[in-house]
Structures are given as structure tokens and as C-alpha cells.
Design a protein around this motif. Sequence first.
Motif, short mmCIF file in Angstrom:
data_model
loop_
_atom_site.label_atom_id
_atom_site.label_comp_id
_atom_site.label_asym_id
_atom_site.label_seq_id
_atom_site.Cartn_x
_atom_site.Cartn_y
_atom_site.Cartn_z
N VAL A 112 9.09 9.67 -8.98
CA VAL A 112 8.38 8.84 -7.99
C VAL A 112 9.01 8.95 -6.60
CG1 VAL A 112 7.86 6.47 -7.30
CG2 VAL A 112 7.29 7.24 -9.59
N PRO A 113 10.33 8.73 -6.43
CA PRO A 113 10.90 8.85 -5.08
C PRO A 113 10.84 10.27 -4.53
CG PRO A 113 12.64 8.49 -6.71
CD PRO A 113 11.34 8.23 -7.40
N LEU A 114 10.86 11.27 -5.42
CA LEU A 114 10.74 12.65 -4.94
C LEU A 114 9.34 12.91 -4.38
CD1 LEU A 114 12.64 14.68 -7.72
CD2 LEU A 114 13.51 13.82 -5.53
N LEU A 115 8.31 12.39 -5.06
CA LEU A 115 6.95 12.54 -4.54
C LEU A 115 6.75 11.75 -3.25
CD1 LEU A 115 4.56 12.46 -7.65
CD2 LEU A 115 5.20 14.41 -6.24
N GLY A 125 17.76 8.98 -1.42
CA GLY A 125 19.19 8.81 -1.20
C GLY A 125 20.01 9.51 -2.26
N LEU A 126 21.32 9.41 -2.14
CA LEU A 126 22.25 10.07 -3.07
C LEU A 126 22.02 9.60 -4.51
CD1 LEU A 126 24.72 11.84 -3.68
CD2 LEU A 126 26.17 9.87 -3.11
N LEU A 127 21.77 8.30 -4.70
CA LEU A 127 21.59 7.77 -6.05
C LEU A 127 20.35 8.37 -6.72
CD1 LEU A 127 22.50 3.99 -5.57
CD2 LEU A 127 23.86 5.78 -6.69
N THR A 128 19.33 8.65 -5.94
CA THR A 128 18.14 9.29 -6.50
C THR A 128 18.47 10.65 -7.06
OG1 THR A 128 16.61 8.10 -5.05
CG2 THR A 128 15.84 10.18 -5.99
N TRP A 129 19.23 11.43 -6.29
CA TRP A 129 19.60 12.78 -6.74
C TRP A 129 20.49 12.72 -7.97
CZ3 TRP A 129 16.53 16.29 -5.22
CH2 TRP A 129 15.98 16.28 -3.92
N ILE A 130 21.39 11.75 -8.02
CA ILE A 130 22.23 11.57 -9.21
C ILE A 130 21.36 11.23 -10.41
CG2 ILE A 130 24.00 10.12 -10.29
CD1 ILE A 130 25.28 9.82 -7.52
N GLY A 131 20.38 10.33 -10.18
CA GLY A 131 19.47 9.96 -11.25
C GLY A 131 18.66 11.14 -11.77
N VAL A 132 18.17 11.99 -10.86
CA VAL A 132 17.41 13.17 -11.26
C VAL A 132 18.30 14.11 -12.08
CG1 VAL A 132 16.29 15.26 -10.40
CG2 VAL A 132 15.80 13.05 -9.34
N PRO A 242 6.32 0.14 -5.59
CA PRO A 242 6.32 1.22 -6.59
C PRO A 242 7.70 1.47 -7.19
CG PRO A 242 4.97 1.85 -4.72
CD PRO A 242 5.65 0.57 -4.34
N THR A 243 8.75 1.43 -6.34
CA THR A 243 10.09 1.71 -6.87
C THR A 243 10.56 0.60 -7.80
OG1 THR A 243 11.01 0.77 -4.83
CG2 THR A 243 10.81 3.16 -4.95
N ARG A 244 10.30 -0.64 -7.44
CA ARG A 244 10.71 -1.76 -8.32
C ARG A 244 9.88 -1.75 -9.60
NH1 ARG A 244 14.07 -5.75 -8.45
NH2 ARG A 244 13.56 -7.79 -9.36
N ALA A 280 19.33 6.19 -18.05
CA ALA A 280 20.32 5.95 -16.99
C ALA A 280 19.87 6.60 -15.69
CB ALA A 280 21.68 6.50 -17.41
N GLY A 281 19.35 7.83 -15.78
CA GLY A 281 18.86 8.51 -14.59
C GLY A 281 17.70 7.79 -13.95
N ALA A 282 16.80 7.26 -14.80
CA ALA A 282 15.65 6.51 -14.27
C ALA A 282 16.10 5.26 -13.52
CB ALA A 282 14.71 6.14 -15.42
N LEU A 283 17.04 4.55 -14.09
CA LEU A 283 17.51 3.32 -13.45
C LEU A 283 18.32 3.59 -12.20
CD1 LEU A 283 18.51 1.28 -16.64
CD2 LEU A 283 16.51 0.94 -15.19
N ILE A 284 19.24 4.55 -12.27
CA ILE A 284 20.09 4.86 -11.12
C ILE A 284 19.26 5.38 -9.95
CG2 ILE A 284 21.87 6.47 -10.28
CD1 ILE A 284 23.23 6.17 -13.00
#
Length: 311
Positions: A112-115, A125-132, A242-244, A280-284
Motif C-alpha cells: 500500500v505505501p509503495l503504491l 520512510g525507512l520503516l516501510t522499506w524494512i517492512g517490505v 488507508p495506512t491505519r 512483522a513486515g506488514a506492521l512495521i
Amino acid sequence: MLHNLKRRRLLSRQETVLVFITALWGATFLIVHTAVQYSGPWFFVGNRFIVAGLISALLFARVLAGLTLKEVVAGVSIGVMIFLGYGLQTVGLQSINSSTSAFITALYVPIVPLLQWVVFRKRPGLLTWIGVGLAFIGLILLADPGSVGFSFGAGEIATIISTLPMAAEIILIGWFAGKVHLGRVTVVQLLVAGILGFLMMPVVGEEVPAFSWVWVAASVALGIASCLIQLAMNWAQKTVSPTRATIIYAGEPVWAAIIGRVAGDRLPPIAILGALFIIAGALISELKPRKRGVEQADEFANQPAGSVEER
């Protein structure tokens, strides 16, 4: 101050509804997995969403005459994403179990955040990339942990692809929420998804299955569930971002795994580890560093939009 802190810790009414429909959503994986043993995937998708569309049309019959072009565009756009997402997921459920499908489907959360980056130029942000990254590692462990190289079966590939339109559906619902009539858009999107499911049958050479109470009962049950789920999503995402919303939806595979285990699904330990990586990736990926003043901004943002006249 203590009262406000207490309020922030509790789920809003809209978020509570999303938690409920997420549990309901998780239960659908096992039902679909069973149904497609008696029916082709696209026939089942068509049946499921036509039933859901007809139920919603009965519920909102009084307001359908006011359907606008904007609502048609919104409904068709979301309906196409539902058709693609659920259709490919259903294809995958022919050959993989419900628990595996649910955890792979959770990949749509970090997508979702990538789209949003691609469409709205909102850089993750950095956390999104870590999550992916965590979600990708989890996918490798979950989908085929014992193979040499990273090869996926047809079921896993179809399910992975399905996460893209599912992520797009979440973004579109958030985009149109508060700008269109909830009931009319729900009717259009469900009927569009169902019609496209039936139209897909001759394209892939799928025939109408022999009569079975299994797919009939599953179609009706999931038609009712789909109607409730889409209504709840359209209503709740007027005030839930959407993110929440995707953080709440991340609980879906957990519910599916619990129900699947009761029914006999048994994931090997390394696959369970992969599932945990995906969650974990989805939440982070959805965590955001809090800054001073964000609490006030969040409270303001969560007020009802008030731009849609409910009838």
C-alpha cells in the motif's frame, strides 16, 4: 489529559468494525479453498459477488435512482480491483492451503505505501522499506522453504500477484470515501466484480461446474460476508486512513491461520517463521515516528468527513 490518553488507546467505532470484518475475512479463506474443489475459480468469484451485489442492491434499492457518474466510476474502479484481487487469490486456493494463502495475501499491506509513492508521490520512510524486506524474507520461507533456489508454484504466484489489486482497492476506497454515496458505490463495485468473474470463464476455458450444495452454500455465505465486508470498509474508511486500516487488516492471516489449524492445516515450523516475518513486515511498514502535535492532528483527521449525505 488522562481522559484524552485513555481515548487514544481505545479503538474508534470504525476501527472496531474493521477488526470484526477482518476476523470474518480471515474465515473466508477456508470456505473458498473448500468451494473451489467443486467449482472453477472464476465461476465461484462471479457467483459470490453477484450474490453480494444483489443483496446490497436490495438494501439500497431506495437510493439507487440517484446514482451519479462519479459513483459509477468509483464503483467500477474498485470493482475491477476486487475482481482481480479475489479472482487470482481464488485461483491460488485451488492448489495451496488457506493458511498459506492468507499469509501471502498479507503482502498487500507493505505494498500500500509503495503504491501511494507511485500514485501520490508520497515517498515511503525507512520503516516501510524494512517492512517490505521482512515481508519478502517471510514470503521465501513460507511459500517454498525446502526448495533449492526460490521457485514458487502456480498457486503461490497467483496469490502474490493478487496482492497488487488488493492494495489498489484499499487506496481507491480511501480516495473515494466521503466523496460518494456508500450504498450506491457498494452495489456497483460488487456487481462489477461478479459480472467480470463470469466474463472471465470463456477467456480461460472454464466451464459451468456440476451442481453441488458445497459451492451453492459457499457462494451464498460468502456473498453475505462480502456485502458486509465491503460496506464496512467503505463506511469505516471515511474516517480511518488507508495506512491505519491496513494495520488492522494485517490481522486477517492470523484469523485465517487459527481457523485453518482447527480444520487441519499444519504449516511446518520454518513456514510459521516466514508467516511471522510477513506479519512483522506488514506492521512495521505502517509505523510512523510520532512528532509533537501529531496527537492533535490525528484527532482532527479522525473526525467524520460529513461530506456524504446518508439516506
